[in-house]
Design a protein around this motif. Structure first.
Motif, PDB file in Angstrom:
ATOM      1  N   ASP A   1       5.368   3.503  -3.444  1.00  0.00           N
ATOM      2  CA  ASP A   1       5.553   2.353  -2.598  1.00  0.00           C
ATOM      3  C   ASP A   1       6.888   2.713  -1.746  1.00  0.00           C
ATOM      4  OD1 ASP A   1       7.635   1.660  -4.385  1.00  0.00           O
ATOM      5  OD2 ASP A   1       6.850  -0.185  -4.862  1.00  0.00           O
ATOM      6  N   GLY A   2       7.494   3.571  -2.065  1.00  0.00           N
ATOM      7  CA  GLY A   2       8.890   3.885  -1.312  1.00  0.00           C
ATOM      8  C   GLY A   2      10.068   3.067  -1.402  1.00  0.00           C
ATOM      9  N   ARG A   3       9.935   2.179  -2.453  1.00  0.00           N
ATOM     10  CA  ARG A   3      11.077   0.974  -2.346  1.00  0.00           C
ATOM     11  C   ARG A   3      12.016   1.406  -3.574  1.00  0.00           C
ATOM     12  NH1 ARG A   3       7.841  -4.339  -2.684  1.00  0.00           N
ATOM     13  NH2 ARG A   3       6.515  -2.948  -3.958  1.00  0.00           N
TER      14      ARG A   3
ATOM     15  N   ASP B   1      -3.504  16.728   6.407  1.00  0.00           N
ATOM     16  CA  ASP B   1      -3.664  15.533   7.306  1.00  0.00           C
ATOM     17  C   ASP B   1      -4.707  14.542   6.462  1.00  0.00           C
ATOM     18  OD1 ASP B   1      -4.301  13.968   9.241  1.00  0.00           O
ATOM     19  OD2 ASP B   1      -4.550  15.352  10.933  1.00  0.00           O
ATOM     20  N   PRO B   2      -3.915  13.563   5.815  1.00  0.00           N
ATOM     21  CA  PRO B   2      -4.879  12.585   4.995  1.00  0.00           C
ATOM     22  C   PRO B   2      -5.875  11.582   5.878  1.00  0.00           C
ATOM     23  CG  PRO B   2      -2.782  12.864   4.074  1.00  0.00           C
ATOM     24  CD  PRO B   2      -2.640  13.535   5.400  1.00  0.00           C
ATOM     25  N   GLU B   3      -5.296  11.446   7.112  1.00  0.00           N
ATOM     26  CA  GLU B   3      -5.843  10.506   7.993  1.00  0.00           C
ATOM     27  C   GLU B   3      -7.207  11.010   8.254  1.00  0.00           C
ATOM     28  OE1 GLU B   3      -1.877   8.759   7.602  1.00  0.00           O
ATOM     29  OE2 GLU B   3      -2.671  10.821   7.801  1.00  0.00           O
TER      30      GLU B   3
ATOM     31  N   PHE C   1       4.041  10.779  -1.279  1.00  0.00           N
ATOM     32  CA  PHE C   1       2.930   9.828  -0.640  1.00  0.00           C
ATOM     33  C   PHE C   1       2.854   8.626  -0.926  1.00  0.00           C
ATOM     34  CE2 PHE C   1      -1.388   8.548   0.652  1.00  0.00           C
ATOM     35  CZ  PHE C   1      -1.656   9.609   1.491  1.00  0.00           C
ATOM     36  N   ARG C   2       3.019   7.604   0.458  1.00  0.00           N
ATOM     37  CA  ARG C   2       2.856   6.187   0.081  1.00  0.00           C
ATOM     38  C   ARG C   2       1.590   5.392   0.149  1.00  0.00           C
ATOM     39  NH1 ARG C   2       7.203   7.214  -1.570  1.00  0.00           N
ATOM     40  NH2 ARG C   2       8.817   7.506  -0.457  1.00  0.00           N
ATOM     41  N   ILE C   3       1.316   4.291  -0.857  1.00  0.00           N
ATOM     42  CA  ILE C   3       0.472   3.512  -0.623  1.00  0.00           C
ATOM     43  C   ILE C   3       0.000   3.057   0.560  1.00  0.00           C
ATOM     44  CG2 ILE C   3      -0.542   1.399  -1.457  1.00  0.00           C
ATOM     45  CD1 ILE C   3       0.520   1.857  -4.098  1.00  0.00           C
ATOM     46  N   GLY C   4       1.067   2.594   1.312  1.00  0.00           N
ATOM     47  CA  GLY C   4       0.922   1.946   2.581  1.00  0.00           C
ATOM     48  C   GLY C   4       0.300   2.818   3.826  1.00  0.00           C
ATOM     49  N   ARG C   5       0.252   4.103   3.425  1.00  0.00           N
ATOM     50  CA  ARG C   5      -0.563   5.046   4.471  1.00  0.00           C
ATOM     51  C   ARG C   5      -1.799   4.840   4.564  1.00  0.00           C
ATOM     52  NH1 ARG C   5       1.127  11.355   4.941  1.00  0.00           N
ATOM     53  NH2 ARG C   5      -0.007  11.965   6.561  1.00  0.00           N
ATOM     54  N   ILE C   6      -2.413   4.681   3.286  1.00  0.00           N
ATOM     55  CA  ILE C   6      -3.753   4.395   3.134  1.00  0.00           C
ATOM     56  C   ILE C   6      -4.189   2.980   3.668  1.00  0.00           C
ATOM     57  CG2 ILE C   6      -5.763   4.314   1.760  1.00  0.00           C
ATOM     58  CD1 ILE C   6      -4.121   6.357  -0.403  1.00  0.00           C
ATOM     59  N   CYS C   7      -3.350   2.156   3.320  1.00  0.00           N
ATOM     60  CA  CYS C   7      -3.754   0.741   3.818  1.00  0.00           C
ATOM     61  C   CYS C   7      -3.540   0.760   5.332  1.00  0.00           C
ATOM     62  CB  CYS C   7      -2.607  -0.136   3.255  1.00  0.00           C
ATOM     63  SG  CYS C   7      -2.606  -0.366   1.510  1.00  0.00           S
ATOM     64  N   GLU C   8      -2.682   1.296   5.930  1.00  0.00           N
ATOM     65  CA  GLU C   8      -2.402   1.452   7.333  1.00  0.00           C
ATOM     66  C   GLU C   8      -3.525   2.170   8.184  1.00  0.00           C
ATOM     67  OE1 GLU C   8       1.200   3.381   8.002  1.00  0.00           O
ATOM     68  OE2 GLU C   8       2.454   1.894   7.389  1.00  0.00           O
ATOM     69  N   TRP C   9      -4.217   3.166   7.528  1.00  0.00           N
ATOM     70  CA  TRP C   9      -5.310   3.804   7.828  1.00  0.00           C
ATOM     71  C   TRP C   9      -6.441   2.940   7.986  1.00  0.00           C
ATOM     72  CZ3 TRP C   9     -10.037   4.370   5.329  1.00  0.00           C
ATOM     73  CH2 TRP C   9     -11.000   5.278   6.076  1.00  0.00           C
ATOM     74  N   ALA C  10      -6.771   2.166   7.088  1.00  0.00           N
ATOM     75  CA  ALA C  10      -7.708   1.198   6.922  1.00  0.00           C
ATOM     76  C   ALA C  10      -7.621  -0.247   8.075  1.00  0.00           C
ATOM     77  CB  ALA C  10      -7.701   0.568   5.610  1.00  0.00           C
TER      78      ALA C  10
ATOM     79  N   GLY D   1      11.329   5.094  -5.303  1.00  0.00           N
ATOM     80  CA  GLY D   1      11.430   5.671  -3.783  1.00  0.00           C
ATOM     81  C   GLY D   1      12.186   6.813  -3.646  1.00  0.00           C
ATOM     82  N   ALA D   2      13.565   6.589  -3.914  1.00  0.00           N
ATOM     83  CA  ALA D   2      14.595   7.526  -3.778  1.00  0.00           C
ATOM     84  C   ALA D   2      14.205   8.952  -4.520  1.00  0.00           C
ATOM     85  CB  ALA D   2      16.080   7.130  -3.974  1.00  0.00           C
ATOM     86  N   ILE D   3      13.865   8.930  -5.669  1.00  0.00           N
ATOM     87  CA  ILE D   3      13.575   9.790  -6.636  1.00  0.00           C
ATOM     88  C   ILE D   3      12.323  10.619  -6.185  1.00  0.00           C
ATOM     89  CG2 ILE D   3      12.642  10.328  -8.920  1.00  0.00           C
ATOM     90  CD1 ILE D   3      14.248   8.039  -9.998  1.00  0.00           C
ATOM     91  N   GLU D   4      11.511   9.771  -5.545  1.00  0.00           N
ATOM     92  CA  GLU D   4      10.116  10.678  -5.081  1.00  0.00           C
ATOM     93  C   GLU D   4      10.452  11.514  -3.965  1.00  0.00           C
ATOM     94  OE1 GLU D   4       7.934   7.131  -4.062  1.00  0.00           O
ATOM     95  OE2 GLU D   4       7.175   6.829  -6.379  1.00  0.00           O
ATOM     96  N   GLU D   5      11.460  10.899  -3.140  1.00  0.00           N
ATOM     97  CA  GLU D   5      11.719  11.635  -2.088  1.00  0.00           C
ATOM     98  C   GLU D   5      12.602  12.951  -2.275  1.00  0.00           C
ATOM     99  OE1 GLU D   5      11.196  11.450   1.134  1.00  0.00           O
ATOM    100  OE2 GLU D   5      10.363   9.597   1.325  1.00  0.00           O
ATOM    101  N   ALA D   6      13.344  12.763  -3.457  1.00  0.00           N
ATOM    102  CA  ALA D   6      14.222  14.006  -3.824  1.00  0.00           C
ATOM    103  C   ALA D   6      13.649  15.130  -4.594  1.00  0.00           C
ATOM    104  CB  ALA D   6      15.339  13.310  -4.938  1.00  0.00           C
ATOM    105  N   VAL D   7      12.486  14.714  -5.181  1.00  0.00           N
ATOM    106  CA  VAL D   7      11.747  15.694  -5.943  1.00  0.00           C
ATOM    107  C   VAL D   7      10.777  16.339  -4.920  1.00  0.00           C
ATOM    108  CG1 VAL D   7      12.395  14.606  -8.108  1.00  0.00           C
ATOM    109  CG2 VAL D   7      10.106  14.337  -7.252  1.00  0.00           C
ATOM    110  N   ALA D   8      10.366  15.633  -3.767  1.00  0.00           N
ATOM    111  CA  ALA D   8       9.005  16.195  -2.969  1.00  0.00           C
ATOM    112  C   ALA D   8       9.058  17.714  -2.607  1.00  0.00           C
ATOM    113  CB  ALA D   8       9.199  15.297  -1.516  1.00  0.00           C
TER     114      ALA D   8
END
Length: 216
Positions: A151-153, A125-127, A176-185, A157-164
């Motif tokens: 960045d999920g784009r 739970d990173p947040e 894991f997305r950079i945006g998740r940390i930005c959204e937390w802030a 982004g497709a490769i990141e999801e495939a190998v997760a």
């Protein structure tokens, strides 16, 4: 809570297996990220908490005038880190504890800087962990994060999801997305992303500075 507990148990088992060989596998790969985190931390303050200290690969890079405390979920990793601190006489490392990032056992406003080198994608739970980092941070302090942050784009982004699912077996996350940390802030309102720095290899890893915004 059950999901967090199960994920934590998974991480403990993974790192019990990895502890004996972790340094050989990751020392060179993560060196630039560790050095960058330690340098930025030293510039931001004296009292530093490292969350996810692992075997202590980053500890020797912190400036000697700093007071560094490290925590990790894995007893096996902490044991390796303590050996390293004793062998290298790293007197700036004041304490190493087995501790859960979701429940930091420190008083409010205990540190100038909280560092999370190559651990944020592994925390269930990173947040919640970031909220704990914010709690123990002094006003105007910084949270410094190093990781594989996508960045999920596009194709990347497709490769990141495939190998997760595959990298999960060795304790890593590629999705894991950079945006998740930005959204937390942004949700908190009292933190802002001050910098995103690309590091070796070729920007595959990134270092983020998330700074506490002082209110008037």
């Amino acid at each position: 809570m059950g999901e967090i507990r199960n994920s934590a148990e998974h991480q403990q088992k993974v790192y019990e297996r990895w502890a004996p060989v972790y340094d050989r596998v990751y020392r060179g790969l993560l060196r630039d990220g560790h050095r960058t985190v330690a340098k930025l931390a030293g510039e931001a303050g004296r009292d530093i908490l490292e969350v996810g200290v692992g075997t202590g690969l980053a500890l020797s890079y912190y400036p000697q005038q700093c007071n560094v405390t490290g925590i990790d979920l894995s007893e096996h990793m902490i044991a390796k880190a303590r050996e390293k601190v004793a062998r290298r006489r790293l007197f700036h490392v004041r304490a190493l504890h087995v501790m859960d990032a979701h429940r930091l056992q420190f008083a409010d406003q205990s540190f100038d800087v909280v560092c999370l080198p190559f651990v944020i994608t592994l925390i269930p739970d990173p947040e919640r962990a970031l909220d704990e980092c914010a709690r123990v941070l002094r006003p105007g302090g910084e949270i410094i994060i190093a990781s594989k942050l996508g960045d999920g784009r596009g194709l990347q982004g497709a490769i990141e999801e495939a190998v997760a699912p595959l990298v999960h077996r060795v304790g890593w996350s590629s999705a894991f997305r950079i945006g998740r940390i930005c959204e937390w802030a942004e949700r908190r309102g009292d933190f802002e992303v001050a910098e995103i720095r690309r590091v070796f290899p070729n920007g595959f890893f990134k270092v983020m500075r998330v700074k506490h915004r002082l209110t008037a």
